[in-house]
Design a protein around this motif. Structure first.
Motif, PDB file in Angstrom:
ATOM      1  N   UNK A  19       0.838  -1.181   0.000  1.00 45.15           N
ATOM      2  CA  UNK A  19       0.000   0.000   0.000  1.00 45.15           C
ATOM      3  C   UNK A  19       0.882   1.242   0.000  1.00 45.15           C
ATOM      4  N   UNK A  24      -1.046  -4.244  -9.448  1.00 46.23           N
ATOM      5  CA  UNK A  24      -1.697  -4.118  -8.143  1.00 46.23           C
ATOM      6  C   UNK A  24      -1.294  -2.800  -7.488  1.00 46.23           C
ATOM      7  N   UNK A  66       0.676 -10.304 -12.026  1.00 47.23           N
ATOM      8  CA  UNK A  66      -0.667 -10.432 -11.443  1.00 47.23           C
ATOM      9  C   UNK A  66      -1.625  -9.409 -12.045  1.00 47.23           C
ATOM     10  N   UNK A  67      -2.816  -9.839 -12.393  1.00 47.31           N
ATOM     11  CA  UNK A  67      -3.906  -9.032 -12.985  1.00 47.31           C
ATOM     12  C   UNK A  67      -3.740  -8.757 -14.475  1.00 47.31           C
ATOM     13  N   UNK A 106      -1.180 -21.574 -17.660  1.00 45.95           N
ATOM     14  CA  UNK A 106      -1.744 -20.299 -18.091  1.00 45.95           C
ATOM     15  C   UNK A 106      -1.958 -20.296 -19.608  1.00 45.95           C
ATOM     16  N   UNK A 159      -5.735 -12.865   2.977  1.00 46.26           N
ATOM     17  CA  UNK A 159      -5.990 -11.475   2.560  1.00 46.26           C
ATOM     18  C   UNK A 159      -5.307 -10.477   3.486  1.00 46.26           C
ATOM     19  N   UNK A 203      -5.640  -4.133   0.803  1.00 38.16           N
ATOM     20  CA  UNK A 203      -6.555  -4.018  -0.331  1.00 38.16           C
ATOM     21  C   UNK A 203      -5.955  -4.579  -1.623  1.00 38.16           C
ATOM     22  N   UNK A 204      -4.661  -4.362  -1.821  1.00 38.10           N
ATOM     23  CA  UNK A 204      -4.029  -4.843  -3.050  1.00 38.10           C
ATOM     24  C   UNK A 204      -4.005  -6.374  -3.051  1.00 38.10           C
ATOM     25  N   UNK A 205      -3.747  -6.947  -1.893  1.00 35.29           N
ATOM     26  CA  UNK A 205      -3.748  -8.393  -1.792  1.00 35.29           C
ATOM     27  C   UNK A 205      -5.171  -8.932  -2.001  1.00 35.29           C
ATOM     28  N   UNK A 230      -7.385  -7.687  -4.039  1.00 33.42           N
ATOM     29  CA  UNK A 230      -7.558  -7.716  -5.496  1.00 33.42           C
ATOM     30  C   UNK A 230      -6.758  -8.876  -6.095  1.00 33.42           C
ATOM     31  N   UNK A 231      -5.577  -9.087  -5.584  1.00 32.44           N
ATOM     32  CA  UNK A 231      -4.737 -10.175  -6.057  1.00 32.44           C
ATOM     33  C   UNK A 231      -5.401 -11.530  -5.841  1.00 32.44           C
ATOM     34  N   UNK A 242      -8.356 -12.005  -8.375  1.00 32.02           N
ATOM     35  CA  UNK A 242      -8.156 -12.216  -9.814  1.00 32.02           C
ATOM     36  C   UNK A 242      -6.699 -12.179 -10.270  1.00 32.02           C
ATOM     37  N   UNK A 243      -5.734 -12.049  -9.355  1.00 30.06           N
ATOM     38  CA  UNK A 243      -4.330 -11.876  -9.738  1.00 30.06           C
ATOM     39  C   UNK A 243      -3.815 -12.907 -10.733  1.00 30.06           C
ATOM     40  N   UNK A 244      -3.563 -14.109 -10.262  1.00 27.88           N
ATOM     41  CA  UNK A 244      -3.007 -15.123 -11.155  1.00 27.88           C
ATOM     42  C   UNK A 244      -4.016 -15.654 -12.171  1.00 27.88           C
TER      43      UNK A 244
END
Lengths: 378, 378
Positions: A209, A234, A257-258, A296, B77, B81-83, B85-86, B89-91
């Protein structure tokens, strides 16, 4: 000499009746003034609105496939990496049938875009390995305590793995807070290096963050880390640039990631543009991507194009390592070494963790890379 | 009571032969331990690996359409917040046929997720407008000097526009550096307010590179701005959270630049999850989105779902304003007021700039909204 312009090649998928030239002009307006022609002063139009450089229709079957090249000038991009990304795809991401196929600077990269601080050469120096392909592994899983992760670090380092990076899901969880994890892992790698005479590196995950970035950079630098990992999509792409600018410098592995959200076939951004160019421009010294044939969805052509973009000679920008990952195994690694060549970091995680004795598996991996590389050179 | 878990509903598009349960389990592993079953300690598995809560096959025609609900716990988690999101949907963004259709907390939002600082109620107080729909416009185009932009600000404010925001492409260009622009625009709005007794607000664009955020927040606060705009997918989602936590507080309008990359029909993230939930959770007080029928690709159902998510009552989270934009015109605004109701900010830019006399156009716009709103209430 005038300042460089960024040329973006969009592949448009349009209904048969649509006018490709008009569509290209609409994109040039949308990405700059966000106003229709006529609703802004002429002087602004001339300097700011994107220039349509070329429009070519390549096929007309069920739909038209059009390649439109539009260039954007310093008046709109400034020297701001986020604005660059915005100009390339910000608003038109919300339309459909628009894919960013290529980006390049005319005539050359602008001086404000520093790119990798270490690059292939600098990272090789950190690893004390001038020639052969490098090998990385991931520290995992989330849920282990710092001491357990540090023990894994030690095993990997004693086996001679070049770079041991945090899994990108290891952040600041209660089981392994970053400050503790980072200190213990770095210490374990330093001890192993002292025992073996090796130069293994530990890269903590600094995808964090915003308010914590400065603090955590300081932790990593104080502990003696020489690099880190970050997930630019991220944390924000500019975090990479920020880390690259921090003295005395941390080498950066960028995690994808993403990014898969961007890779639509008719709408989105080509993988080699996002991972191969924008990540390098931001300052990544190595870019992790999912190799073809793993779990992937990448094709061989995607991987080859990313490798090409990361390594290509660009005046004023260091090259960066491709880091194929995501299902590589020890067994088939030789083939990949042959295909991708030495300026590659092979990231192998799961296939090591599957083995009962991780240290032995890691040693066998390093032996096989070294043997393969020596055999290839003779 | 145990800590909340985040439940993610994925819509999977699978080949007919594939096993939906196995696919769901693979996602639960990929998004947490990134290791196959058996390659990590049992204790880690129990606490960290995502739990498959439900798998339902909804159709089997050319492909299987499957709804898989997977929940993730605080062990993975953390309070990051970034984690989050990761983990969502990250990987798996790098795989195919996976769409995030819904996310929700079981049993309730965790306390670390603060959400909007002002929310609908707080932003209404800043605008001194307790009831009617709010109206916003964008300051543009890039290329104008600060004094010219400030003149536009004054005209909009004298016309009573509630919120005047920088165009999201206005950053730190040489033509209008942020510090100058921000001071002059804020002053022009303050002068207009003093003359009219109004409470128009100017929101500068603070989508900026990481090292500059603190500095630019200070500029905005020192100049007396009460809010700002930011593009979370350019700057990093967490920038929103950072700004929301800065005392004495700036209201935040979030811009959807780049978000269209995520909205694939079979692969990506649903618009109401990204713009309606994640942006609100991060702390946006209002979220701009491209209204149906304009120059972007949203359907009515997308807009309705975003409105619903932004406004829905959630314990511990303030609600946020939907901000439809992207081609709204003065003519049809009444219909949209009827459809979307009062807790909406209507963002109208291009249709004002098209008029010869911007100030008159803005006054007519405000009159029509007020008249329409009064008529509707009686």
């Amino acid at each position: 000499m005038s300042e460089p312009r960024l040329r973006v090649s969009y592949i448009l998928t349009l209904p048969i009746g649509d006018d490709p030239e008009a569509r290209a002009r609409a994109i040039a307006l949308e990405q700059t003034v966000e106003l229709p022609a006529g609703a802004f002063p002429d002087a602004v139009g001339e300097s700011v609105v994107g220039r349509v450089e070329a429009v070519e229709v390549s096929s007309r079957q069920h739909a038209q496939r059009v390649r439109a090249a539009i260039s954007y000038g310093p008046e709109v991009i400034g020297s701001d990496l986020l604005q660059l990304v915005n100009v390339v795809f910000g608003n038109v991401s919300l339309q459909s049938g628009i894919r960013v196929a290529a980006i390049d600077w005319m005539p050359q990269t602008p001086p404000w875009l520093d790119g990798p601080r270490f690059g292939i050469e600098g990272l090789r120096e950190l690893c004390r390995e001038p020639e052969r392909p490098l090998v990385a592994t991931a520290l995992k899983p989330v849920g282990l305590a710092p001491a357990e992760l540090a023990r894994l670090c030690g095993e990997f380092a004693r086996a001679g793995i070049d770079i041991i990076k945090d899994d990108h899901g290891l952040v600041q969880q209660a089981t392994a807070p970053l400050a503790d994890r980072l200190a213990l892992c770095q210490e374990a790698v330093a001890e192993a290096n002292a025992a073996t005479g090796g130069a293994s590196l530990y890269f903590p995950n600094l995808t964090v963050e915003v308010p914590s970035l400065e603090e955590r950079l300081a932790w990593a630098l104080d502990a003696g880390c020489r690099g880190c990992m970050v997930s630019p999509l991220l944390s924000g792409l500019d975090t990479v640039r920020r880390i690259a600018q921090t003295d005395p410098g941390l080498a950066i592995l960028a995690h994808p990631a993403l990014s898969g959200a961007y890779f639509g076939t008719e709408h989105g951004v080509a993988p080699e543009v996002l991972l191969g160019q924008l990540f390098r421009w931001a300052g990544a010294d190595g870019v992790i991507y999912p190799n073809v044939g793993g779990r992937f969805a990448f094709r061989q052509a995607d991987c080859d194009a990313i490798n090409f973009q990361l390594r290509s000679e660009v005046a004023g920008l260091r090259s960066a390592f491709p880091v194929p990952a995501g299902g590589l195994d020890v067994q088939s690694l030789g083939e990949w070494v042959d295909r991708y060549g030495s300026d590659t970091i092979f990231l192998i995680g799961g296939d090591l963790y599957r083995r009962a004795d991780l240290g032995t598996a890691a040693r066998q991996l390093m032996d096989s890379v070294r043997r393969h590389w020596v055999a290839r050179r003779h």
